[in-house]
Design a protein around this motif. Structure first.
Motif, short mmCIF file in Angstrom:
data_model
loop_
_atom_site.label_atom_id
_atom_site.label_comp_id
_atom_site.label_asym_id
_atom_site.label_seq_id
_atom_site.Cartn_x
_atom_site.Cartn_y
_atom_site.Cartn_z
N ASN A 47 0.81 -1.05 -0.05
CA ASN A 47 0.09 0.13 -0.32
C ASN A 47 0.93 1.16 -0.03
O ASN A 47 2.02 1.31 0.62
N THR A 48 0.47 2.24 -0.71
CA THR A 48 1.07 3.50 -0.57
C THR A 48 0.81 4.38 0.63
O THR A 48 -0.13 3.62 1.47
N ASN A 49 1.88 5.05 1.12
CA ASN A 49 1.33 5.89 2.43
C ASN A 49 2.11 7.18 2.26
O ASN A 49 2.81 7.64 1.10
N PRO A 50 1.47 8.17 3.06
CA PRO A 50 1.92 9.61 2.87
C PRO A 50 3.46 10.06 2.99
O PRO A 50 3.78 11.03 2.49
N ASP A 51 4.17 9.08 3.55
CA ASP A 51 5.72 9.27 3.75
C ASP A 51 6.46 8.85 2.57
O ASP A 51 7.51 9.56 2.18
N HIS A 52 5.87 8.27 1.55
CA HIS A 52 6.57 7.73 0.34
C HIS A 52 7.81 6.86 0.60
O HIS A 52 8.86 7.12 0.08
N GLN A 53 7.64 6.18 1.88
CA GLN A 53 8.66 5.28 2.09
C GLN A 53 8.20 3.88 2.30
O GLN A 53 7.23 3.65 2.96
N GLU A 54 8.82 2.83 1.64
CA GLU A 54 8.23 1.64 1.94
C GLU A 54 9.08 0.96 2.95
O GLU A 54 10.44 0.50 2.56
N THR A 55 8.74 0.43 4.00
CA THR A 55 9.52 -0.18 5.00
C THR A 55 8.87 -1.26 5.74
O THR A 55 7.58 -1.38 5.43
N ASP A 56 9.75 -2.23 6.49
CA ASP A 56 8.95 -3.40 7.25
C ASP A 56 9.78 -3.53 8.28
O ASP A 56 10.97 -3.05 8.74
N SER A 57 9.42 -4.70 9.16
CA SER A 57 9.92 -4.84 10.46
C SER A 57 11.49 -5.65 10.26
O SER A 57 12.13 -5.77 11.11
N TYR A 58 11.64 -5.97 8.89
CA TYR A 58 13.09 -6.58 8.66
C TYR A 58 14.13 -5.55 8.36
O TYR A 58 15.42 -5.89 8.32
N ASP A 59 13.83 -4.27 8.38
CA ASP A 59 14.76 -3.48 7.95
C ASP A 59 15.90 -3.21 8.95
O ASP A 59 16.87 -2.81 8.50
N ALA A 60 15.30 -3.08 10.19
CA ALA A 60 16.26 -2.94 11.53
C ALA A 60 17.55 -3.91 11.38
O ALA A 60 18.49 -3.44 11.94
N ARG A 61 17.26 -5.04 10.80
CA ARG A 61 18.31 -6.04 10.91
C ARG A 61 18.77 -6.27 9.33
O ARG A 61 19.14 -7.59 9.06
N SER A 62 18.77 -5.31 8.56
CA SER A 62 19.19 -5.58 7.13
C SER A 62 20.41 -4.97 6.74
O SER A 62 20.80 -3.51 7.51
N LEU A 63 21.25 -5.21 5.82
CA LEU A 63 22.20 -4.55 5.06
C LEU A 63 21.75 -3.84 3.86
O LEU A 63 21.27 -4.78 3.01
N HIS A 64 21.60 -2.62 3.94
CA HIS A 64 21.15 -2.13 2.62
C HIS A 64 22.05 -1.39 1.63
O HIS A 64 23.04 -0.78 1.84
N ILE A 65 21.70 -1.86 0.35
CA ILE A 65 22.69 -1.32 -0.56
C ILE A 65 22.16 -0.42 -1.49
O ILE A 65 20.86 -0.56 -1.91
N ALA A 66 22.71 0.62 -1.91
CA ALA A 66 22.02 1.61 -2.76
C ALA A 66 22.83 1.86 -4.31
O ALA A 66 24.06 1.69 -4.11
N LEU A 67 22.01 2.13 -5.25
CA LEU A 67 22.68 2.62 -6.59
C LEU A 67 22.46 4.00 -7.01
O LEU A 67 21.28 4.16 -6.55
N ARG A 68 23.24 4.70 -6.89
CA ARG A 68 23.31 6.00 -7.21
C ARG A 68 23.69 6.42 -8.82
O ARG A 68 24.59 5.97 -9.41
N ALA A 69 22.76 7.22 -9.51
CA ALA A 69 23.05 7.61 -10.85
C ALA A 69 23.99 8.80 -10.87
O ALA A 69 23.75 9.80 -10.11
N GLN A 70 25.15 8.62 -11.62
CA GLN A 70 26.14 9.76 -11.47
C GLN A 70 25.62 10.88 -12.30
O GLN A 70 25.60 12.24 -11.81
N ALA A 71 24.62 11.03 -13.11
CA ALA A 71 24.01 12.00 -14.12
C ALA A 71 23.32 12.89 -13.03
O ALA A 71 23.43 14.25 -13.64
N HIS A 72 22.70 12.64 -12.08
CA HIS A 72 21.95 13.60 -11.17
C HIS A 72 22.23 13.40 -9.83
O HIS A 72 21.85 14.04 -8.88
N GLY A 73 22.86 12.41 -9.51
CA GLY A 73 23.46 12.01 -8.01
C GLY A 73 21.95 11.42 -7.20
O GLY A 73 22.46 11.27 -5.84
N ARG A 74 20.99 11.02 -7.79
CA ARG A 74 19.99 10.34 -6.86
C ARG A 74 20.19 9.03 -7.00
O ARG A 74 20.81 8.25 -7.62
#
Length: 249
Positions: A47-74
């Protein structure tokens, strides 16, 4: 599938993307926003939510990896490694709950391996603008022969390769050996063709489409990692080691 001519993968990848360990709260929020865009707004898995962030109870004990685009840095892609609860390691990972009767335990039984050295790969997501075949299969990330181009005009799937190398680096730095996942059989085949050995360990189940329980044995995969990927892996390891060393307490 033909052999890709990728030249200097490390330099070519760096022109377009970087892979980072999401250890700060700010970077995690960016990851969660990508997940909301893909899993909630685009695919309707959650479901969508007002914070526009998708999270769950497993995030607190997860290793998160992010991919950044060099063109705009996001941040445009992400994946996480869900670890077992250190206080109750016998508690099941999400895929174990879904695949209780689907795993072939003669191949491997997740309950019988060192629970401190296993994770589940999940929440793999790439913004639609960065997926080559938009709307192809309702998948948060897909690869096909088309994504490799042709012999005359080869392409290279930088995004999935970057994310998978990133999660392998995170696994090595945290002493993880077994990486379990629920995956589309087609995606597993194409990742295996790229050099990421993914072993199917059971029968398909219905979970947002047909998914098969699978495992990557990190040591085995690294022993057979294509040589052209090694410099990029080594660069990611250097960068992510520094990022984890600066992780907030």
């Amino acid at each position: 599938m033909f052999l890709l001519e990728v030249g200097n993968l490390k330099e070519n990848f760096a022109k377009y993307f970087s892979v980072e360990a999401a250890v700060t709260e700010e970077l995690k929020h960016e990851v969660f926003r990508v997940r909301h865009a893909v899993y909630c707004e685009e695919l309707g898995y959650e479901n969508t939510n007002p914070d526009h962030q998708e999270t769950d109870s497993y995030d607190a004990r997860s290793l998160h990896i992010a991919l950044r685009a060099q063109a705009h840095g996001r941040i445009v892609g992400c994946v996480r490694l869900v670890q077992c609860d250190p206080d109750t390691p016998e508690k099941l990972l999400p895929f174990e709950k879904l695949c209780t009767d689907a795993i072939d335990r003669s191949i491997i039984d997740p309950a019988q391996v060192d629970r401190r050295a296993i994770v589940e790969i999940s929440r793999l997501a790439v913004l639609s603008d960065y997926r080559k075949r938009k709307g192809d299969s309702g998948s948060p990330m897909a690869i096909s022969e088309e994504d490799m181009g042709t012999r005359d005009q080869p392409r290279f799937p930088y995004i999935p390769v970057g994310l998978y190398l990133g999660l392998l680096v995170a696994a090595e730095l945290h002493g993880i050996e077994h990486l379990f996942t629920l995956t589309e059989a087609r995606l597993a085949r194409h990742l295996s063709a790229l050099g990421f050995r993914i072993h199917l360990i059971g029968r398909a189940i219905e979970h947002r489409g047909k998914r098969v329980p699978s495992v990557i044995y990190r040591t085995e995969l690294m022993a057979h990692l294509p040589p052209f990927m090694q410099p990029l892996y080594d660069q990611m390891k250097q960068d992510m080691s520094r990022q984890y060393a600066c992780e907030p307490a």
